[in-house]
Design an enzyme around this catalytic site. Structure first.
Site, mmCIF file in Angstrom:
data_model
loop_
_atom_site.group_PDB
_atom_site.id
_atom_site.type_symbol
_atom_site.label_atom_id
_atom_site.label_comp_id
_atom_site.label_asym_id
_atom_site.label_seq_id
_atom_site.Cartn_x
_atom_site.Cartn_y
_atom_site.Cartn_z
ATOM 1 N N ASP A 156 0.877 -1.158 0.000
ATOM 2 C CA ASP A 156 0.000 0.000 0.000
ATOM 3 C C ASP A 156 0.931 1.229 0.000
ATOM 4 O O ASP A 156 2.084 1.118 0.426
ATOM 5 C CB ASP A 156 -0.840 -0.073 1.286
ATOM 6 C CG ASP A 156 -1.428 1.258 1.659
ATOM 7 O OD1 ASP A 156 -2.274 1.738 0.904
ATOM 8 O OD2 ASP A 156 -1.015 1.822 2.687
ATOM 9 N N ASP A 158 0.072 5.153 0.763
ATOM 10 C CA ASP A 158 -0.100 6.112 1.863
ATOM 11 C C ASP A 158 -0.153 5.399 3.208
ATOM 12 O O ASP A 158 -0.976 4.516 3.418
ATOM 13 C CB ASP A 158 -1.398 6.912 1.682
ATOM 14 C CG ASP A 158 -1.329 7.839 0.489
ATOM 15 O OD1 ASP A 158 -1.198 7.333 -0.644
ATOM 16 O OD2 ASP A 158 -1.397 9.063 0.683
ATOM 17 N N THR A 192 -2.403 1.000 -4.565
ATOM 18 C CA THR A 192 -2.883 2.173 -3.824
ATOM 19 C C THR A 192 -4.275 2.575 -4.258
ATOM 20 O O THR A 192 -4.690 2.296 -5.387
ATOM 21 C CB THR A 192 -1.904 3.356 -4.028
ATOM 22 O OG1 THR A 192 -2.441 4.520 -3.401
ATOM 23 C CG2 THR A 192 -1.665 3.641 -5.496
ATOM 24 N N ASP A 327 -9.746 11.164 5.393
ATOM 25 C CA ASP A 327 -10.809 11.330 4.404
ATOM 26 C C ASP A 327 -11.614 10.043 4.328
ATOM 27 O O ASP A 327 -11.225 9.018 4.903
ATOM 28 C CB ASP A 327 -10.206 11.674 3.025
ATOM 29 C CG ASP A 327 -8.970 10.833 2.704
ATOM 30 O OD1 ASP A 327 -8.980 9.654 3.083
ATOM 31 O OD2 ASP A 327 -8.018 11.348 2.103
ATOM 32 N N LYS A 335 -9.003 -3.639 -3.379
ATOM 33 C CA LYS A 335 -7.632 -4.114 -3.549
ATOM 34 C C LYS A 335 -7.539 -5.629 -3.739
ATOM 35 O O LYS A 335 -6.532 -6.110 -4.232
ATOM 36 C CB LYS A 335 -6.772 -3.675 -2.357
ATOM 37 C CG LYS A 335 -6.444 -2.185 -2.379
ATOM 38 C CD LYS A 335 -5.352 -1.815 -1.399
ATOM 39 C CE LYS A 335 -5.175 -0.295 -1.370
ATOM 40 N NZ LYS A 335 -4.135 0.143 -0.417
HETATM 41 P P1 IMP Z 1 -3.539 4.096 0.016
HETATM 42 O O1 IMP Z 1 -3.323 4.060 1.496
HETATM 43 O O2 IMP Z 1 -2.241 4.131 -0.754
HETATM 44 O O3 IMP Z 1 -4.475 3.036 -0.467
HETATM 45 O O4 IMP Z 1 -4.185 5.533 -0.310
HETATM 46 C C1 IMP Z 1 -5.358 5.967 0.360
HETATM 47 C C2 IMP Z 1 -5.446 7.455 0.316
HETATM 48 O O5 IMP Z 1 -5.215 7.931 -1.022
HETATM 49 C C3 IMP Z 1 -6.833 7.989 0.658
HETATM 50 O O6 IMP Z 1 -7.015 8.089 2.041
HETATM 51 C C4 IMP Z 1 -6.850 9.340 -0.025
HETATM 52 O O7 IMP Z 1 -6.291 10.315 0.847
HETATM 53 C C5 IMP Z 1 -5.899 9.184 -1.211
HETATM 54 N N1 IMP Z 1 -6.551 9.141 -2.543
HETATM 55 C C6 IMP Z 1 -6.175 9.867 -3.618
HETATM 56 N N2 IMP Z 1 -6.929 9.576 -4.690
HETATM 57 C C7 IMP Z 1 -7.800 8.634 -4.315
HETATM 58 C C8 IMP Z 1 -8.840 7.903 -5.004
HETATM 59 O O8 IMP Z 1 -9.121 8.046 -6.197
HETATM 60 N N3 IMP Z 1 -9.523 7.009 -4.244
HETATM 61 C C9 IMP Z 1 -9.238 6.806 -2.942
HETATM 62 N N4 IMP Z 1 -8.268 7.429 -2.291
HETATM 63 C C10 IMP Z 1 -7.548 8.348 -2.965
HETATM 64 MG MG MG Z 2 -2.735 3.184 3.407
#
Ligand code: IMP
Ligand code: MG
Length: 405
Positions: A156, A158, A192, A327, A335
């Site tokens: 993942d 973020d 992601t 958010d 996923k």
């Molecule tokens: P992950 O942890 O890499 O899966 O990213 C999740 C975070 O990406 C969410 O909490 C949002 O802040 C950001 N995000 C940016 N673009 C999107 C989208 O199109 N869908 C969902 N999350 C997004």
């Molecule tokens: Mg994450």
């Protein structure tokens, strides 16, 4: 006067002299990033709530009547039994929400290793907490369980590779680990939620430091081809170009699984228009919608919104409504579909695949991956680095590949 001892306290009574502990042991890094409110949520909405997980919660409760080592021994046996017959196992009855285990887990060995540093079994009053049990399960997963057979590891972005909303900078410790994994013949994917349809440059800017290092090292195509990015949960697959080391979209027919092609609303529209002989031009919209609070809020508010959408949205296609920490997003797909597509693309089986993420609660967008492969639950990017170093050492041990720090 009768003194009632809890099960785990007996472990302390039975414990011999404390094992020698090297103060330089890298295990202490786990304490530099303790899973406490200030760190676990970092920039995220704050909450007094601990993470929750059915299996780890059950292990925690077992400490009321068992020593730490007894808990690990029983759980290790129950998991082995569950792998034989997941629908009728004892573990299924005890923890009905439980999913699959794609590898066995040597929990006793992992516990002893962890205990030698942190002396859990010698504590008198305080049983292991959630984070400590999660660390032990992670160690059991990376050491021996996943290393030998690993073909694909996905991260993942973020909260796992870098802080929320941040991007890959050149000093990110994970860059060397990712390259080392690829050099050990392992496919590496980033899976992601972030989705930028048609805009490869936006994905590139999130991964800038990593791509720059690929360029500097002039990595050959053979290695570069083992790197993949899945954006929008499962909606966009990108690869690195051999010459400029930039990202390009992989054409959908090359990687989408048959179910994904069927549930596309776009396909339905096109089919219907064709059936009615109607000429059309297709307008693509982003496959997600999200909300970002404009004032400070708490975790529970976002949690409530995410769970409300999960419970009330009726959709023909799979979706993922999740609490991102800052958010709430609703994405088309999830996923687990992203992982399945990537596993088919790279030829990796469930026991050869590991997904590393930071969001494995009911409202998290990494949870769905548990259905299709083994997982590693981390609390922050520093923990990711810790467990991947451990994994790399084990892979190197089993494959005799050079390891570059
Ligand atoms: P992950 O942890 O890499 O899966 O990213 C999740 C975070 O990406 C969410 O909490 C949002 O802040 C950001 N995000 C940016 N673009 C999107 C989208 O199109 N869908 C969902 N999350 C997004
Ligand atoms: Mg994450």
């Amino acid at each position: 006067m009768t003194i009632l001892l809890q099960g785990w306290q007996l472990g302390w009574l039975a414990a011999g002299p404390a094992p020698p502990v090297s103060p330089s042991s890298s295990y202490w890094e786990l304490l530099n990033n303790p899973e406490q409110e200030s760190t676990i949520f970092g920039n995220r909405a704050r909450s007094a709530m601990d993470s929750n997980d059915y299996l780890i919660d059950y292990m925690r409760r077992m400490h009321e009547t068992h020593t730490c080592e007894e808990v690990m021994l029983k759980m290790e046996r129950w998991i082995a039994e569950h792998r034989q017959d997941p629908r009728r196992s004892r573990l299924r009855r005890l923890v009905p929400q439980l999913g699959n285990f794609f590898t066995s887990l040597r929990l006793v060995d992992a516990f002893r290793e962890y205990d030698a540093v942190f002396a859990l079994s010698r504590r008198k009053y305080i049983p292991p907490n959630f984070a400590e049990l999660r660390h032990i399960v992670n160690i059991a997963q990376v050491v021996h369980a996943s290393a030998d057979a690993m073909k694909l590891i996905t991260f993942d972005a973020d909260g796992t590779l870098y802080a929320d909303g941040s991007h890959f900078q050149q000093d990110n410790a994970m860059i060397a680990h990712i390259i080392n994994l690829m050099r050990c013949n392992v496919h590496v994917g980033i899976v992601t939620a972030a989705g930028y349809p048609g805009e490869a440059h936006k994905f590139e800017s999130r991964l800038a430091g990593l791509l720059e290092t690929f360029r500097k090292l002039k990595l050959p195509a053979e290695i570069i081809n083992r790197f993949h990015v899945m954006g929008g949960e499962c909606n966009y697959l990108l690869r690195v170009t051999a010459d400029t080391k930039s990202l390009e979209f992989v054409p959908e027919p090359q990687w989408q699984t048959p179910p994904m092609q069927c549930w596309k609303e776009e396909a339905l529209l096109v089919e219907s228009a064709q059936r009615l002989n109607l000429p059309i031009s297709l307008i693509r919209k982003n496959r997600s919608v999200g909300i970002v609070p404009q004032t400070a809020t708490i975790y529970e508010v976002l949690e409530d919104i995410a769970l409300t959408v999960q419970n009330q949205l009726v959709s023909r296609i799979p979706f993922c409504a999740f609490n991102g920490g800052n958010d709430v997003f609703v994405d088309a797909g999830n996923k687990s579909l992203g992982l399945q597509a990537m596993m088919a693309f790279t030829g990796a089986m469930p026991h050869e695949t590991l997904h590393v993420g930071d969001r494995f609660t009911l409202s998290g967008n990494d949870t769905a991956t548990r259905d299709v492969c083994s997982v590693l639950w981390v609390a922050n990017p520093e923990e990711t680095g810790f467990f991947i170093r451990m994994l790399l050492k084990d892979i190197r041990r089993s494959r005799w590949q050079p390891y570059i720090e």
